[in-house]
Design an enzyme around this catalytic site. Structure first.
Site, mmCIF file in Angstrom:
data_model
loop_
_atom_site.group_PDB
_atom_site.id
_atom_site.type_symbol
_atom_site.label_atom_id
_atom_site.label_comp_id
_atom_site.label_asym_id
_atom_site.label_seq_id
_atom_site.Cartn_x
_atom_site.Cartn_y
_atom_site.Cartn_z
ATOM 1 N N GLU A 113 0.815 -1.219 0.000
ATOM 2 C CA GLU A 113 0.000 0.000 0.000
ATOM 3 C C GLU A 113 0.844 1.264 0.000
ATOM 4 O O GLU A 113 0.429 2.298 -0.518
ATOM 5 C CB GLU A 113 -0.971 0.009 1.190
ATOM 6 C CG GLU A 113 -2.122 -0.986 1.067
ATOM 7 C CD GLU A 113 -1.781 -2.371 1.600
ATOM 8 O OE1 GLU A 113 -0.591 -2.619 1.909
ATOM 9 O OE2 GLU A 113 -2.695 -3.206 1.695
ATOM 10 N N LYS A 128 -17.789 -1.435 5.834
ATOM 11 C CA LYS A 128 -18.217 -2.375 4.799
ATOM 12 C C LYS A 128 -19.736 -2.368 4.610
ATOM 13 O O LYS A 128 -20.229 -2.471 3.488
ATOM 14 C CB LYS A 128 -17.720 -3.770 5.163
ATOM 15 C CG LYS A 128 -17.790 -4.741 4.005
ATOM 16 C CD LYS A 128 -17.050 -6.038 4.320
ATOM 17 C CE LYS A 128 -17.139 -7.001 3.145
ATOM 18 N NZ LYS A 128 -16.412 -8.256 3.420
ATOM 19 N N PHE A 148 -11.673 -8.192 13.468
ATOM 20 C CA PHE A 148 -10.549 -8.560 12.615
ATOM 21 C C PHE A 148 -10.228 -7.419 11.652
ATOM 22 O O PHE A 148 -11.111 -6.900 10.984
ATOM 23 C CB PHE A 148 -10.874 -9.840 11.836
ATOM 24 C CG PHE A 148 -9.787 -10.233 10.887
ATOM 25 C CD1 PHE A 148 -8.521 -10.573 11.365
ATOM 26 C CD2 PHE A 148 -9.994 -10.245 9.514
ATOM 27 C CE1 PHE A 148 -7.498 -10.917 10.501
ATOM 28 C CE2 PHE A 148 -8.974 -10.586 8.633
ATOM 29 C CZ PHE A 148 -7.726 -10.926 9.129
ATOM 30 N N GLN A 149 -8.983 -7.043 11.615
ATOM 31 C CA GLN A 149 -8.489 -5.947 10.772
ATOM 32 C C GLN A 149 -9.180 -4.617 11.052
ATOM 33 O O GLN A 149 -9.307 -3.777 10.165
ATOM 34 C CB GLN A 149 -8.591 -6.313 9.290
ATOM 35 C CG GLN A 149 -7.651 -7.459 8.943
ATOM 36 C CD GLN A 149 -7.383 -7.607 7.469
ATOM 37 O OE1 GLN A 149 -8.248 -7.339 6.651
ATOM 38 N NE2 GLN A 149 -6.185 -8.050 7.129
ATOM 39 N N MET A 189 24.152 9.638 2.361
ATOM 40 C CA MET A 189 23.908 10.893 3.073
ATOM 41 C C MET A 189 24.180 10.717 4.568
ATOM 42 O O MET A 189 24.715 11.618 5.224
ATOM 43 C CB MET A 189 22.477 11.363 2.831
ATOM 44 C CG MET A 189 22.221 12.783 3.277
ATOM 45 S SD MET A 189 23.332 13.969 2.512
ATOM 46 C CE MET A 189 22.341 14.607 1.169
HETATM 47 C C1 LIG Z 1 12.377 5.952 5.491
HETATM 48 C C2 LIG Z 1 13.645 6.651 5.820
HETATM 49 N N1 LIG Z 1 14.498 6.109 6.718
HETATM 50 C C3 LIG Z 1 15.664 6.729 6.999
HETATM 51 C C4 LIG Z 1 16.005 7.907 6.405
HETATM 52 C C5 LIG Z 1 17.313 8.608 6.746
HETATM 53 N N2 LIG Z 1 18.181 8.662 5.549
HETATM 54 C C6 LIG Z 1 18.285 9.759 4.780
HETATM 55 S S1 LIG Z 1 19.291 9.547 3.464
HETATM 56 C C7 LIG Z 1 19.653 7.973 3.928
HETATM 57 C C8 LIG Z 1 20.594 7.133 3.118
HETATM 58 C C9 LIG Z 1 20.060 6.835 1.772
HETATM 59 O O1 LIG Z 1 20.925 5.951 1.135
HETATM 60 P P1 LIG Z 1 20.815 5.725 -0.413
HETATM 61 O O2 LIG Z 1 19.410 5.507 -0.802
HETATM 62 O O3 LIG Z 1 21.751 4.647 -0.827
HETATM 63 O O4 LIG Z 1 21.230 7.116 -1.021
HETATM 64 P P2 LIG Z 1 22.676 7.828 -1.070
HETATM 65 O O5 LIG Z 1 22.670 8.863 0.007
HETATM 66 O O6 LIG Z 1 23.714 6.785 -0.865
HETATM 67 O O7 LIG Z 1 22.715 8.437 -2.413
HETATM 68 C C10 LIG Z 1 18.985 7.643 5.106
HETATM 69 C C11 LIG Z 1 19.099 6.352 5.798
HETATM 70 C C12 LIG Z 1 15.067 8.439 5.498
HETATM 71 N N3 LIG Z 1 15.271 9.603 4.877
HETATM 72 N N4 LIG Z 1 13.914 7.789 5.206
#
Ligand SMILES: Cc1ncc(C[n+]2csc(CCOP(=O)(O)OP(=O)(O)O)c2C)c(N)n1
Ligand SMILES: [Mg+2]
Lengths: 575, 186
Positions: A43, A155, A105-106, A473
């Protein structure tokens, strides 16, 4: 009745996933051909696809999910749409009214869970109210500052027959945000524009949301005044990147010239942007000498973070048009001489060439990969989505957007896993266009099941994965402010993306050498179907320029320098 | 303006400075909010306050227009002037909200609260409690040989003052409705 109401609202596509509590609606869907249903694999995929659909078309995206887990799985997307002001209508099934509150349920308290993250939500307990509520939901989602709404339908209400009400031709509900700006404020805006010596247009997602006319008017304003213009992440494409007044994006990873212009300007013309913390940097050092005009449809955005000297509450297109008419009537005045000096200053900043990167050896530089993608797709009917991370910022920096609604990225919430499903939503809306998701390997894995959706519906989305085998990042922040202690920021045990593509029944391409890059990209573009492109890039590249947390606009890191201690202790506690 | 002028690591401050950059005096304001009388509406309004860290000093709600299906929420809140303006704007943009008035800035208003006080005591304390109740125009609505329940209507300050006086005289429980308020004049 639900399908009837959707048709009445002009809905063509619904993204969804069935379950016990929505079976009556699915039964209706089965028995008609006007509305297309796209079956996702999760979803969360449905709602991000609907976001991609909405942002690339300007129409509301529609999501259909079952009760309980179906509804909770869309919560991330609802928050995402709220933060980025995207019109989304979620229809969720609910247990029958007589079972609500019994831990059936659900059963889940869907309206309770989604109340803080929807513009409005409704639990419809009477069939007679169903059609009216759905029409109201579409109105609320799209009127004023757009956003997500949810209609929870038990429902038994779905099964019962009731009186259908047609889409009201005139909105009867009281919810009617004002669109025309205050005339006196518009006059002050024009006066400021006439006399500004160091003006800058600072534009945001509000321009895109206001519709194509807003972008058109903005372009006219910029051409006519010759003022420089920068934009937030959300607003890219409103003014063309090839335009001569374009400074590039501003903010934490914005360009040197854009951030300096913001810092030094005397008149800041904020059109549909909200002074997000990624934009302002340190608030008490934010653009110290400027008079600020702020145009926004949402009164709560004005004076929330930064005080506006000329607040204008209204729709961007309405305000820009009224102001333009007035400015023309008053003789199209600008202080050409001063603005000329301002441009000379800006050219000096531009000459720093802040987006320059060292040419690589054989290892592919991620910036180079994006720059080549830009070069090889220039002029094409192209839509870009992204995941979240360094690759997202590189995409924003190195791709040029010429038109609005061509750039779909999770800005406010920063949702990893957004890009792949969003790219599918965009492709469904624009079957013949080139749709590319610029991804990071870690983000991409978060919703990779949606490749199945892409293959099923022959959505030829291109997944351009900048694979640095890192949560890049996160790694960059750990390098800059956690003493290079790289706690859990590796992507271990990655799948073989080429084999994964084969397993999904689409095409996989791997490229790990700069010499082969162009050919590999061409191969991806030429392939008629979904592609997973595993672009192996330099693992330790950082994303620059960067305004570290705690710094002002004019205090940014430009490149690989000694970054030790760049972020002060008080900046380190922040995000 | 050359790039060399950029001072690396010079900043001790923070973009997300946890101190309020516009820290100003804290003011208390009374807002009235006219809303649709639908389920979930109160939760939405209260949710706004908790989600954005605004204070609720007092809150009352009741349907005031049966035909029009409207309720009136009166909320007493405190914050810097900027925060108060922001609260009003946040309320105004809610779909269920019809009108918001900041009674504190829109002119004179009347504010009233109903309170019940249970005071337990004997002898002199009991007599003193009764005497004070008379001065404050509080009614006795329940009495036993060792207790009274007083009912009083007044401004929150008056309710506070009465509670303060009753404390040494055996105050055991207080129930307050919260503030209801209307602008003065036609
Ligand atoms: C759902 C979620 N969990 C954690 C984060 C924190 N976060 C931001 S950037 C990142 C790393 C992303 O890695 P990647 O997709 O490989 O991109 P890159 O920075 O290596 O280009 C994380 C864990 C987030 N933004 N969203
Ligand atoms: Mg990565």
């Amino acid at each position: 009745m639900v399908v009837e109401a959707l048709k009445d609202q002009g809905v063509e596509v619904v993204f969804g996933y069935p379950g016990g509590a929505v079976l009556p609606i699915y039964d209706e869907i089965f028995q008609q051909n006007d509305i297309r249903h796209i079956l996702v694999r999760h979803e969360q995929g449905a709602i991000h696809a609907a976001e991609g659909y909405a942002r690339s078309t300007g129409k509301p995206g529609v999501v259909l999910v079952t009760s309980g887990p179906g509804a909770t799985n869309v919560v991330t997307g609802i928050v995402d749409a709220l933060m980025d002001s995207i019109p989304i209508v979620v229809l969720s099934g609910q247990v029958p009214t007589f079972m609500i509150g019994s831990d059936a349920f659900q059963e889940g308290d869907t309206v309770g869970i989604t109340r803080p993250c929807t513009k409005m939500n409704w639990l419809v307990k009477e069939t007679d109210k169903l059609a009216e509520t759905i029409h109201q939901a579409f109105h609320v989602a799209t009127a004023g500052r757009p956003g997500p709404v949810l209609v929870d339908i038990p429902k038994d209400v779905q099964f019962a027959t009731g009186a259908y009400v047609e889409k009201p031709t005139v909105q009867t509900g009281h919810y009617a945000p004002r669109v025309a700006g205050d005339a006196e404020m518009i006059e002050r805006m024009v006066e400021l524009i006439e006399t500004a010596e160091k003006p800058v247009f600072y534009t945001g997602g509000g321009v895109i949301n206001s519709g194509p006319a807003a972008s058109q008017l903005l372009r006219e304003w910029v051409e006519a005044t010759g003022f420089p213009i920068t934009s937030t992440l959300m607003g890219l494409g409103a003014y063309p990147a090839s335009g001569k007044s374009w400074l590039g994006m501003l903010g934490m990873h914005g360009t040197y010239q854009a951030n300096w212009a913001m810092h030094d300007c005397d008149v800041m013309i904020n059109i549909g942007a909200r002074f997000d913390d990624r934009i302002t940097g340190r608030i008490n050092a934010f653009s110290p000498g400027s008079t600020r005009i702020h145009v926004d449809i949402d009164p709560s955005s004005v004076n929330k973070v930064i005080r506006a000297d000329v607040p204008i509450i209204g729709d961007v297109a309405h305000v820009l048009e009224a102001a333009l008419d007035l400015w023309k009537a008053r003789g199209r005045k600008v202080n050409r001489e001063a603005v000329g000096r301002w441009w000379a200053q800006i050219e000096e900043w531009k000459s720093v060439d802040c987006l320059a990167y060292k040419p690589g050896s054989s290892v592919i530089r991620p910036q180079h990969a994006v720059a080549r993608l830009e070069a090889l797709t220039k002029g094409m009917d192209r839509y870009i989505t992204t995941e979240v991370g360094q690759h997202q910022m590189w995409a924003a920096q190195y791709l040029g957007f010429e038109e609005p609604n061509r750039w779909m990225t999770s800005g406010g919430l920063g949702t990893m896993g957004y890009g792949l499903p969003a790219s599918i939503g965009v492709q469904i809306a624009h079957p013949d266009a080139l749709v590319i998701n610029v991804a990071g390997e870690a983000s991409w894995l978060m919703n990779m099941q949606e490749m199945g959706t892409a293959v099923q519906y022959r959505a030829p989305v291109k997944q351009f994965i900048l694979n640095n085998e890192r949560l890049g990042m996160v790694r960059q922040w750990q390098e800059l402010l956690h003493g290079e202690r790289y706690s859990h920021s590796w992507s271990e045990a990655l799948p073989d993306f080429v084999k994964l593509a084969e397993a999904f029944g689409c095409k996989g391409i791997r490229c790990d050498n700069e010499a082969d890059l162009d050919d590999a990209i061409r191969e991806m573009l030429a392939y008629d179907g979904p592609v997973i492109f595993d672009c192996i890039v330099e693992k330790h590249e950082n994303c620059f320029p960067m305004i570290p947390s705690g710094n002002a606009h004019n205090d940014m890191i430009l490149g690989e320098v000694d970054t030790q201690g760049v972020i002060g202790a008080s900046g380190a506690v922040l995000v | 303006m050359s790039p060399l002028q950029i001072k690396k690591g010079s900043s001790k401050h923070s973009a997300y400075d946890l101190r309020d950059p516009n820290a100003e005096v804290i003011e208390t304001h009374t807002l009235t909010v006219i809303v649709d009388n639908e389920s979930g509406v109160l939760a939405r309004v209260i949710g706004l306050f908790s989600a954005r860290g605004y204070n609720i000093d007092s809150l009352t709600v009741a349907e005031v227009d049966h035909l029009g299906h409207r309720s009136r929420i009166t909320v007493v809140t405190s914050g810097t002037p900027q925060v108060i303006v922001q609260i009003k704007a946040q309320l105004e943009r809610m779909v269920i909200v019809h009108e918001v008035h900041d009674l504190t800035v829109e002119g004179p208003s009347v504010q009233r609260e109903l309170a019940l006080f249970k005071v337990r005591g004997q002898g002199e304390h009991r007599i003193e409690a009764l005497r004070l109740a008379e001065i404050f125009r509080a009614n006795v609505v329940d009495s036993t040989l060792e207790s009274f329940v007083f009912e009083m209507t007044g401004t929150p300050e008056k309710v506070d003052a009465f509670a303060e006086l009753m404390r040494p005289l055996g105050l055991v429980e207080v129930a307050r409705t919260g503030v209801a308020a209307l602008a003065r004049g036609a």
